[in-house]
Write an enzyme that holds these catalytic residues in place. Sequence first.
Site, PDB file in Angstrom:
ATOM      1  N   ASN A   1       2.222  -4.800  -3.348  1.00 25.01           N
ATOM      2  CA  ASN A   1       0.820  -5.149  -3.117  1.00 25.01           C
ATOM      3  C   ASN A   1       0.027  -3.889  -2.790  1.00 25.01           C
ATOM      4  OD1 ASN A   1      -1.226  -7.245  -2.703  1.00 25.01           O
ATOM      5  ND2 ASN A   1      -1.157  -6.657  -0.547  1.00 25.01           N
TER       6      ASN A   1
ATOM      7  N   GLU B   1       0.814  -1.218   0.000  1.00 28.78           N
ATOM      8  CA  GLU B   1       0.000   0.000   0.000  1.00 28.78           C
ATOM      9  C   GLU B   1       0.851   1.273   0.000  1.00 28.78           C
ATOM     10  OE1 GLU B   1      -2.843  -0.360   3.159  1.00 28.78           O
ATOM     11  OE2 GLU B   1      -3.668  -2.227   2.387  1.00 28.78           O
TER      12      GLU B   1
ATOM     13  N   GLU C   1      -5.980 -10.610  -1.630  1.00 28.88           N
ATOM     14  CA  GLU C   1      -6.787 -10.467  -0.414  1.00 28.88           C
ATOM     15  C   GLU C   1      -8.273 -10.390  -0.748  1.00 28.88           C
ATOM     16  OE1 GLU C   1      -5.453  -7.221   2.044  1.00 28.88           O
ATOM     17  OE2 GLU C   1      -3.344  -7.533   1.526  1.00 28.88           O
TER      18      GLU C   1
ATOM     19  N   ASP D   1     -12.196 -10.483  -1.152  1.00 30.22           N
ATOM     20  CA  ASP D   1     -13.478 -10.750  -0.526  1.00 30.22           C
ATOM     21  C   ASP D   1     -14.518  -9.903  -1.240  1.00 30.22           C
ATOM     22  OD1 ASP D   1     -12.854  -8.225   0.618  1.00 30.22           O
ATOM     23  OD2 ASP D   1     -12.170  -9.163   2.464  1.00 30.22           O
TER      24      ASP D   1
ATOM     25  N   HIS E   1     -10.464  -6.157  -2.549  1.00 27.32           N
ATOM     26  CA  HIS E   1     -11.544  -6.009  -1.575  1.00 27.32           C
ATOM     27  C   HIS E   1     -12.672  -5.292  -2.303  1.00 27.32           C
ATOM     28  CE1 HIS E   1      -9.064  -7.407   1.692  1.00 27.32           C
ATOM     29  NE2 HIS E   1      -8.148  -6.496   1.445  1.00 27.32           N
TER      30      HIS E   1
END
Length: 651
Positions: A387, A344, A451, A453, A422
């Site tokens: 990432n 990030e 990651e 979801d 996300h």
Amino acid sequence: MHATHAFPRLARRRSALWLTVCALVVAAVALAAPSGATATTPAAAPTAAAAQEPVTVVASDFEDGTTQGWSARGGETVAASTEVAHGGTGSLAVTGRTGTWQGPALSVGDLLTLGTSYDVSVWVRLADGTAGDTVRLSAERHVDGQASYHTLGSAQATAGGWVELTGEYTPTAAAEYVGLYVETASVTADFFVDDALVSYQPDPPIQTDIPSLRDAVTGFPVGAGVEPSHLYGSRGDLLAKHYESLTTGNALKWDATQPTEGTFRFTDADAIVDFATEHGMAVRGHTLVWHNQTPSWVFTDANGDPMTPTAENKALLLDRLETHIRTVMGEYAGRVEVWDVVNEVIDESQSDGMRRSPWFQIAGLDYIRTAFRVAHEVDPDARLFINDYNTNVPAKRDALFDLVSQLRAEGVPIHGVGHQMHVNVEWPSVAETETMLQTFAPLGLEQQITEMDVSIYTSSGESFPTPPEERLRAQAEQYRAMFQLFDRYADQITSVTLWGVTDTDSWLNGSRADAPLLFDREFQAKEAFWAVVDPDWPNGPGEPTGDCAVRYQVVGSWSGGFEGRVTVTNTSAEPVDGWSLRWTFGAGQRVTQGWNAELSQSVDVVTAENASWNGQLAAGGSRAFGFLASWTDANPAPETFTLNGVSCTTA
């Protein structure tokens, strides 16, 4: 196998992609403590209890005139008392305290099972004549000779009445000692405790007669982001059955591995890496450098003051970074195959696209250059990733692309780009996501979904007590569309990781409960799971020939009872306004409770009618509802179903 895959492809077989879903019947006897004793259970992994009743492992009521294993932490006195009591006539008196940390403690390490979440409660009352104070329920743990302390719960106590302290505790690593204790915040006055209770809710068993993700998804490995507590019980069973890789959620972040300068701990990460090794899984290390969860000492100068952008501070910061990476990566060289080296770092609102973290403010881009250079030196075979989240957003995507292009041109050993993903049921679109993948394709790097979801919410103002069926269907459609996209780019996407194991574990659960993963809070496969693994979803194998199709599932069973789940699909070309589904039980089963439908039963005939909010059944649409029922000698599935009087096919 694609030559650029970061993870070795494990031997696979294609299983049948539609299996009859039924939950295994697993029952255990709930252990209860008799009055006046401390109850214990073996330290083996707990199994599912009948009707999921809580299992008690400690129940201290002090009615037998003893301390029931509770003892002093320091020089205070802990003794049974009948002066006051919360229940019955006995309690535990704590007197002669000279420090706020002094109080009664109970050693519970031999009673607790790793990975199990325990509910802890105790009642506390300050002695007469004492000023009020905050009292705390805490846990002390010794791992590898190092003590750590955790506050489980606190409350304001007085001399005039009893107050209950409650909290949760989950042991995640083998410890030399685990103790529960009560302390105060300010005063050292006497106090009493009573009716201490430690219990846990057994995990439901997982479904074993369903496809495994690792077999059904063949274009790339599918992994899960985990914590040490996820390695045990039903969560561990889910991981072993379905996943090919694990990502260390928090266990390898800086605050977990080097909380104070020069003191490293790897207990939590060891548990994850060992589990992966035991089950033939690859490991993603997350993360070596991040602006969050970095201890404040990292950004203090030689005098202990906050760093300012000077040459001396830059050199000190980069030296600390190098020491950290060499130690952490060196611990797992050859065992962790992929690392999120930096995490990030992009802020698209900045003119240069860089996040103004302390790392960047002190060291500029050199912290990223140093991190990748050192990581490659420590383990030349490891694949190194940058990432970030929202990489489908054009401004962020392009800023990340420019950064990676620049660093690669300088010779910085970046091997791949991680897209966190996300997302939610409506955003982003497949087209936006495909553009994201296409943007980075010319760089010739690996791309990983790191990651993922899919939140059921589309705005911050929404909150659902129970996930609506239409949102779960939309979630399934989003998962299916994304996995189909990823499969089209399987020559570039070298893994897909889901961020958690079940909906209970999601980081999105905060002020509102979310349901973003493939398995629900009862460890059961959701419609999203079937959307990913079954090419014929939502209709099962082949197209139903009637105007409706029904899937009937037993998702949990115990002695004398079971939980059922029914999904009805309108396979006609016309919508249905108001629906009534009917079936006949053949072995005397009786419905006792239902949800998402109004259920009634006359002799053996069960009628399920729509609730007030889900009566519309669009063409091709589905509704699902659940129920609890009793059974005796047998529990066969109904053979026929009718929707508004019309016979349905069964899947």
